[in-house]
Design a protein around this motif. Structure first.
Motif, PDB file in Angstrom:
ATOM      1  N   ALA A 170      19.485 -29.249 -60.237  1.00 27.55           N
ATOM      2  CA  ALA A 170      18.169 -28.623 -60.404  1.00 27.55           C
ATOM      3  C   ALA A 170      18.176 -27.764 -61.663  1.00 27.55           C
ATOM      4  N   ASP A 171      17.008 -27.591 -62.250  1.00 30.99           N
ATOM      5  CA  ASP A 171      16.886 -26.755 -63.451  1.00 30.99           C
ATOM      6  C   ASP A 171      15.619 -25.902 -63.332  1.00 30.99           C
ATOM      7  N   PRO A 172      15.620 -24.957 -62.371  1.00 28.58           N
ATOM      8  CA  PRO A 172      14.407 -24.168 -62.137  1.00 28.58           C
ATOM      9  C   PRO A 172      14.123 -23.185 -63.261  1.00 28.58           C
ATOM     10  N   ASP A 173      12.854 -22.896 -63.432  1.00 25.29           N
ATOM     11  CA  ASP A 173      12.423 -21.906 -64.410  1.00 25.29           C
ATOM     12  C   ASP A 173      12.964 -20.528 -64.004  1.00 25.29           C
ATOM     13  N   PRO A 174      13.435 -19.714 -64.950  1.00 23.28           N
ATOM     14  CA  PRO A 174      13.956 -18.382 -64.610  1.00 23.28           C
ATOM     15  C   PRO A 174      12.973 -17.539 -63.818  1.00 23.28           C
ATOM     16  N   GLU A 175      11.677 -17.696 -64.071  1.00 23.13           N
ATOM     17  CA  GLU A 175      10.680 -16.940 -63.316  1.00 23.13           C
ATOM     18  C   GLU A 175      10.695 -17.329 -61.846  1.00 23.13           C
ATOM     19  N   LEU A 176      10.901 -18.620 -61.571  1.00 21.81           N
ATOM     20  CA  LEU A 176      10.972 -19.069 -60.184  1.00 21.81           C
ATOM     21  C   LEU A 176      12.238 -18.551 -59.511  1.00 21.81           C
ATOM     22  N   ILE A 177      13.334 -18.502 -60.265  1.00 22.83           N
ATOM     23  CA  ILE A 177      14.571 -17.952 -59.711  1.00 22.83           C
ATOM     24  C   ILE A 177      14.362 -16.497 -59.320  1.00 22.83           C
ATOM     25  N   MET A 178      13.715 -15.736 -60.198  1.00 22.86           N
ATOM     26  CA  MET A 178      13.434 -14.337 -59.908  1.00 22.86           C
ATOM     27  C   MET A 178      12.545 -14.199 -58.682  1.00 22.86           C
ATOM     28  N   ARG A 179      11.532 -15.043 -58.591  1.00 23.69           N
ATOM     29  CA  ARG A 179      10.618 -14.990 -57.452  1.00 23.69           C
ATOM     30  C   ARG A 179      11.364 -15.267 -56.148  1.00 23.69           C
ATOM     31  N   ALA A 180      12.270 -16.225 -56.183  1.00 25.47           N
ATOM     32  CA  ALA A 180      13.019 -16.574 -54.977  1.00 25.47           C
ATOM     33  C   ALA A 180      13.963 -15.444 -54.566  1.00 25.47           C
ATOM     34  N   THR A 181      14.612 -14.792 -55.546  1.00 30.73           N
ATOM     35  CA  THR A 181      15.557 -13.730 -55.210  1.00 30.73           C
ATOM     36  C   THR A 181      14.860 -12.479 -54.687  1.00 30.73           C
ATOM     37  N   MET A 182      13.564 -12.342 -54.963  1.00 25.86           N
ATOM     38  CA  MET A 182      12.836 -11.155 -54.512  1.00 25.86           C
ATOM     39  C   MET A 182      12.258 -11.313 -53.110  1.00 25.86           C
ATOM     40  N   LEU A 183      12.424 -12.482 -52.512  1.00 27.69           N
ATOM     41  CA  LEU A 183      11.919 -12.678 -51.154  1.00 27.69           C
ATOM     42  C   LEU A 183      12.674 -11.791 -50.182  1.00 27.69           C
ATOM     43  N   LEU A 193       7.910 -24.358 -53.269  1.00 21.96           N
ATOM     44  CA  LEU A 193       8.918 -23.636 -54.043  1.00 21.96           C
ATOM     45  C   LEU A 193      10.252 -24.382 -54.043  1.00 21.96           C
ATOM     46  N   GLY A 194      10.617 -24.930 -52.904  1.00 22.83           N
ATOM     47  CA  GLY A 194      11.914 -25.590 -52.787  1.00 22.83           C
ATOM     48  C   GLY A 194      12.100 -26.766 -53.714  1.00 22.83           C
ATOM     49  N   ARG A 195      11.009 -27.444 -54.097  1.00 27.36           N
ATOM     50  CA  ARG A 195      11.105 -28.602 -54.977  1.00 27.36           C
ATOM     51  C   ARG A 195      11.780 -28.248 -56.303  1.00 27.36           C
ATOM     52  N   HIS A 196      11.532 -27.045 -56.794  1.00 29.11           N
ATOM     53  CA  HIS A 196      12.058 -26.642 -58.093  1.00 29.11           C
ATOM     54  C   HIS A 196      13.567 -26.402 -58.057  1.00 29.11           C
ATOM     55  N   PHE A 197      14.131 -26.270 -56.864  1.00 34.23           N
ATOM     56  CA  PHE A 197      15.565 -26.024 -56.715  1.00 34.23           C
ATOM     57  C   PHE A 197      16.303 -27.250 -56.173  1.00 34.23           C
ATOM     58  N   ALA A 198      15.607 -28.385 -56.133  1.00 36.69           N
ATOM     59  CA  ALA A 198      16.170 -29.587 -55.520  1.00 36.69           C
ATOM     60  C   ALA A 198      16.974 -30.409 -56.518  1.00 36.69           C
ATOM     61  N   GLU A 199      18.146 -30.849 -56.079  1.00 37.54           N
ATOM     62  CA  GLU A 199      18.906 -31.824 -56.848  1.00 37.54           C
ATOM     63  C   GLU A 199      18.209 -33.191 -56.732  1.00 37.54           C
ATOM     64  N   THR A 200      18.480 -34.070 -57.684  1.00 37.36           N
ATOM     65  CA  THR A 200      17.856 -35.395 -57.687  1.00 37.36           C
ATOM     66  C   THR A 200      18.930 -36.469 -57.633  1.00 37.36           C
ATOM     67  N   GLY A 201      18.884 -37.268 -56.582  1.00 36.03           N
ATOM     68  CA  GLY A 201      19.771 -38.425 -56.495  1.00 36.03           C
ATOM     69  C   GLY A 201      19.161 -39.591 -57.260  1.00 36.03           C
ATOM     70  N   VAL A 202      19.994 -40.291 -58.034  1.00 43.24           N
ATOM     71  CA  VAL A 202      19.496 -41.378 -58.891  1.00 43.24           C
ATOM     72  C   VAL A 202      20.314 -42.643 -58.633  1.00 43.24           C
ATOM     73  N   VAL A 203      19.610 -43.721 -58.342  1.00 42.65           N
ATOM     74  CA  VAL A 203      20.221 -45.042 -58.214  1.00 42.65           C
ATOM     75  C   VAL A 203      19.570 -45.927 -59.270  1.00 42.65           C
ATOM     76  N   ALA A 204      20.286 -46.210 -60.360  1.00 41.65           N
ATOM     77  CA  ALA A 204      19.744 -46.967 -61.487  1.00 41.65           C
ATOM     78  C   ALA A 204      20.389 -48.343 -61.521  1.00 41.65           C
ATOM     79  N   CYS A 205      19.571 -49.366 -61.360  1.00 39.20           N
ATOM     80  CA  CYS A 205      20.069 -50.745 -61.304  1.00 39.20           C
ATOM     81  C   CYS A 205      19.535 -51.561 -62.470  1.00 39.20           C
ATOM     82  N   ARG A 206      19.343 -50.927 -63.605  1.00 36.97           N
ATOM     83  CA  ARG A 206      18.785 -51.620 -64.765  1.00 36.97           C
ATOM     84  C   ARG A 206      19.880 -52.264 -65.603  1.00 36.97           C
TER      85      ARG A 206
END
Length: 206
Positions: A170-183, A193-206
């Motif tokens: 994940a590559d969340p915006d620093p502002e979102l990180i701050m918002r999450a830590t202030m909860l 909110l959780g989407r911004h902190f989600a890892e992405t699994g990739v299956v590439a068959c090209r």
């Protein structure tokens, strides 16, 4: 939210996490048909839940776990099972989870389920991606790792098709990180909110 399926005592811990592993399931033609997911709850979360389920002289842990698995499935169903799947960037519809189980293993609570795609999707010459996250970020979902390195079995592909598998951080915006830590400890983030902190699994068959 997953926490709503758990005993109230578990709510005292606001920022638990889930260790995730995913197997992309394919049919005989090599089409992706489902994601088989294993959620391994963090040790504290697991301890509280398992102690709650074991209370009482007549408590049957296996039966209690069966009921818990049913409740978790029903609760996360309303949140699309915490999962978004895309093929070449286009979001895919998901089916209903009917194959699932909850169990205790090495002191950790596991929830395992098979999440079908609404329609089989071809992998050849395509890229399938997925994210698994709690929309409110009450729980963090991360792929299984050792020493901060994603394990090879955290993302696997059923079948012999030649594809590259990877997990992007994940590559969340620093502002979102701050918002999450202030909860506060009894607060959850706004939906999405959780989407911004989600890892992405990739299956590439090209």
């Amino acid at each position: 939210m997953l926490a709503s399926a758990l005993p109230s005592a578990a709510l005292a811990h606001p920022h638990g996490w889930i260790d995730l592993s995913v197997e992309v399931v394919t049919d005989a033609d090599g089409n992706a048909t489902a994601l088989h997911q294993t959620w391994r709850m963090d040790p504290f979360y697991s301890l509280v839940v398992l102690e709650e389920l074991s209370r009482g002289e007549e408590a049957n842990l296996d039966e209690e776990l069966d009921q818990l698995g049913h409740e978790i499935r029903d609760n996360v169903a309303a949140q699309h099972y915490f999962t978004e799947v895309r093929l070449n960037g286009e979001r895919q519809a998901l089916g209903e989870v009917t194959n699932y189980t909850a169990l205790a293993r090495n002191g950790r609570l596991h929830f395992m389920f098979r999440l079908p795609l609404a329609e089989p999707q071809p992998l050849e010459e395509n890229e399938l991606t997925y994210q698994v996250f709690d929309p409110t970020y009450y729980l963090e979902v991360v792929h299984e790792a050792e020493d901060n390195i994603i394990r090879d079995d955290a993302l696997t592909l059923h079948g012999e098709r030649e594809c590259s598998l990877s997990v992007e951080p994940a590559d969340p915006d620093p502002e979102l990180i701050m918002r999450a830590t202030m909860l506060d400890k009894d607060e959850s983030g706004e939906p999405g909110l959780g989407r911004h902190f989600a890892e992405t699994g990739v299956v590439a068959c090209r």
